[in-house]
Write an enzyme that holds these catalytic residues in place. Sequence first.
Site, PDB file in Angstrom:
ATOM      1  N   GLY A 274      30.739   3.483 -23.334  1.00 39.62           N
ATOM      2  CA  GLY A 274      29.580   4.301 -23.707  1.00 39.62           C
ATOM      3  C   GLY A 274      28.437   3.483 -24.269  1.00 39.62           C
ATOM      4  O   GLY A 274      27.261   3.790 -24.041  1.00 39.62           O
TER       5      GLY A 274
ATOM      6  N   ILE B 209       1.430  -2.873  -7.885  1.00 35.18           N
ATOM      7  CA  ILE B 209       0.854  -4.179  -8.151  1.00 35.18           C
ATOM      8  C   ILE B 209       1.218  -4.640  -9.569  1.00 35.18           C
ATOM      9  O   ILE B 209       0.759  -4.049 -10.557  1.00 35.18           O
ATOM     10  CB  ILE B 209      -0.688  -4.148  -7.985  1.00 35.18           C
ATOM     11  CG1 ILE B 209      -1.056  -3.534  -6.634  1.00 35.18           C
ATOM     12  CG2 ILE B 209      -1.259  -5.559  -8.158  1.00 35.18           C
ATOM     13  CD1 ILE B 209      -0.395  -4.183  -5.434  1.00 35.18           C
TER      14      ILE B 209
ATOM     15  N   GLU C  16       0.860  -1.178   0.000  1.00 38.93           N
ATOM     16  CA  GLU C  16       0.000   0.000   0.000  1.00 38.93           C
ATOM     17  C   GLU C  16       0.898   1.230   0.000  1.00 38.93           C
ATOM     18  O   GLU C  16       2.086   1.121   0.311  1.00 38.93           O
ATOM     19  CB  GLU C  16      -0.898  -0.009   1.246  1.00 38.93           C
ATOM     20  CG  GLU C  16      -1.825  -1.204   1.259  1.00 38.93           C
ATOM     21  CD  GLU C  16      -2.750  -1.230   2.474  1.00 38.93           C
ATOM     22  OE1 GLU C  16      -2.683  -0.303   3.306  1.00 38.93           O
ATOM     23  OE2 GLU C  16      -3.532  -2.190   2.565  1.00 38.93           O
TER      24      GLU C  16
ATOM     25  N   GLU D 193       8.438 -18.499  -3.560  1.00 40.62           N
ATOM     26  CA  GLU D 193       8.476 -17.193  -4.231  1.00 40.62           C
ATOM     27  C   GLU D 193       9.899 -16.644  -4.278  1.00 40.62           C
ATOM     28  O   GLU D 193      10.351 -16.114  -5.289  1.00 40.62           O
ATOM     29  CB  GLU D 193       7.611 -16.186  -3.473  1.00 40.62           C
ATOM     30  CG  GLU D 193       6.143 -16.532  -3.514  1.00 40.62           C
ATOM     31  CD  GLU D 193       5.340 -15.621  -2.599  1.00 40.62           C
ATOM     32  OE1 GLU D 193       4.250 -16.048  -2.188  1.00 40.62           O
ATOM     33  OE2 GLU D 193       5.794 -14.499  -2.302  1.00 40.62           O
TER      34      GLU D 193
END
Lengths: 354, 388
Positions: free
Chosen positions: B351, B166, B136, B253
């Site tokens: 670069g 999310i 949140e 996970e």
Amino acid sequence: MKFHLSEEQELIQDSIRRTLEDACPPERRRAIIATDDDFDPVVWQALMELGVGGLSLPTEHGGSGLGLLDAALAMEIVGYQGSPAPLLGHLLAGLALAGSDNEAAKAKYLPGLADGSLIGAFAVGDGWEPASWTPTVSGNMVSGVVRFVGGAARAGLFVVGIQGGGLVAVESGEGVSIASVATSDPTRPLSTVTFANAPCTPLGDADLGQKVFDAGLVLLAADALGGAQRCLDLSVDYAKTREQFGVIIGQFQAVKHQLANMALEVEPARALVWYAAYAADAGLPDSSRVAAQAKAHLADRFTSVTRAAVQAHGGIGYTWEYDLQLWFRRALFDRAYLGAPSLHRERAAVMAGW
Amino acid sequence: MTSNLNLPQPAFMDDDELRIFSDSVGKFFDERAPAARTAKWRADGQVEREFWNEAGEAGLLGVSIPEEYGGAGGDFRHDLVLFEQVSRKDVSGFAASLHNGIVVPYILAHGTEEQKQRWLPGLCNGTLISAVAMSEPAVGSDLQQIRTTALKDGNGYKVNGAKTFISSGQLANLVVVAAKTDPSLGAKGVSLMIVETEKAEGFRRGRKLEKIGLDAADTSELFFDDVWIPADNLLGTGEGQGFRQLMTELPRERLVIACQAMIEIEKALVTTLDYVKERKAFGQPILGFQNTQFKLADLKTEAYAAKCMVNHCIALQLEGKLDTPTASMAKLLTTELQGKVVDTCLQFHGGYGYMEDYPIARMYRDARISRIYGGSNEIMRMLVARTL
């Protein structure tokens, strides 16, 4: 704005370097270490004749009237040379007397400290900070056990940190007993000193104690700077002479980068040491905090650079015969004595209000 | 070459069926996710909805789900093969690892039989795209402090709150929402609520967030304003189980994140070696310089060690023995190394490393989130520290 040493200061450093090269070449350094003593009359005399003992002491008592910065510059060279000498405690004892308002004590002791005929030692406990000093004074006698005192065996005068953070002066002899302890750095042996109702003279309260303690941090930082520079120089010299795979090893990119990284550790730290000493001389409000920072940072740089130097030298860097190990040991001393980097970082953070 | 680590394949992956599956997944991506199409997804900031249907039809989304729920009946190894191909074929933004590796397993592990029958077939065939809404605006790592509520309302719940960061936030139509069914409690008041967005009045998708990397990932804000859901959309059988449900799935996970980081490490080393062998400076290929050799030797050494740990953790997971601290160590080690590898490798490109034309540039941008998501590495350290 000019941020550099004066010509006179450069001259002082140069003359100390040349004098120590003559008075204390590597073989003599080894011979002194073999005696388990850091005092050698030739080296001590050479330093004192240059006025190193009295650099920061008042002119009216035989000193040169210069500042802590000048003492730190001298200390840097001694650190670079790795010369055995009970100089750190001697300089701190002198600074304690110089900062004292006990005129009788000043008159009695300062001239001898300035010319080195009286060797001073600095005796504070191994909790290091003034708040942790333990010896107690009763009447004009001091009692207590102080560990890790440098130059104790040769000292004629001890400046002792007492409970409450003040300082007293104690002459060697009555009520003073000394026991040497085994330590890592043979160029600066340490002792446990027991004071048992030893007659003492008050020098000052906690303000003086803190000031001399802070000066000790700056001098250690200066010693570490010199030592780190020496490790870098030894490594560069070695890389230019040692051959492997048919080339001088300094031609390998990995070695060049190793040396460049060492230089990156040493060179930027120099200004911190200068500033810490300058801040003490100028009485700047942050002097105590930068002293803590300088001690913490330089001790870390010195340890890190000695480690890198051993790696750059390969197996020879790990031997007793090669002198690099002396600076490795001096780095351990500079790191531990008067408190580890973590202690001083914590103190600096608190002083900054963090 | 896909890797130069020369690490033998562990026995549990040494399987013809897995090789065949890997080849077919690779071919699927070659055909359906060519560079031009994935470049469009990156420009659009999200994968085409249609691609999820294609992946579902090809059987990729339910590869590890039992056949009775519409899956292919494979196991965690099949998901790993799929995730590896997603990375190798550069199908970035296609959130298979989130869907297959994280959200769908919640439902399989904690859903009631009725819930599994209801949602798993759609999640396998691509009609349902999943997301999980935990973070949140004011709550990241400290999940007990979430403010989103799901309060009893008739024979259902009313969900109120705002969620952010999310993944799949624009595409998802099945969102697992962490909400407090009892706001007076901390962790014990949290339940997982399934919000089917097409039926959810008061549900609103916020901004698709602009990010440093993962250009094709539709990471978004989600808002719930008196969203009513039926009581049987509470995942499992009772309120207050959400925190426990989340925790039991954590080792897998984190292992999934570790595996992804590991693949990115191998890819970065391969692409960089190609470059340093080709590119010349001061008269020689830059791999000729000791600086290049030594730094890449260090990275290869560390990558080899990390991959050994990842393989070890996969083996533990397959035996059902991978615990949270061990998985956290794997996530911590691999994602920190990933950051170091992409940074060092980019430097060798000079670069060009800063130019999007070279793969290392996007690898560098995409890598930064892996030390943050799936539990920040500071949280990983706390979890490991608790075992000391």
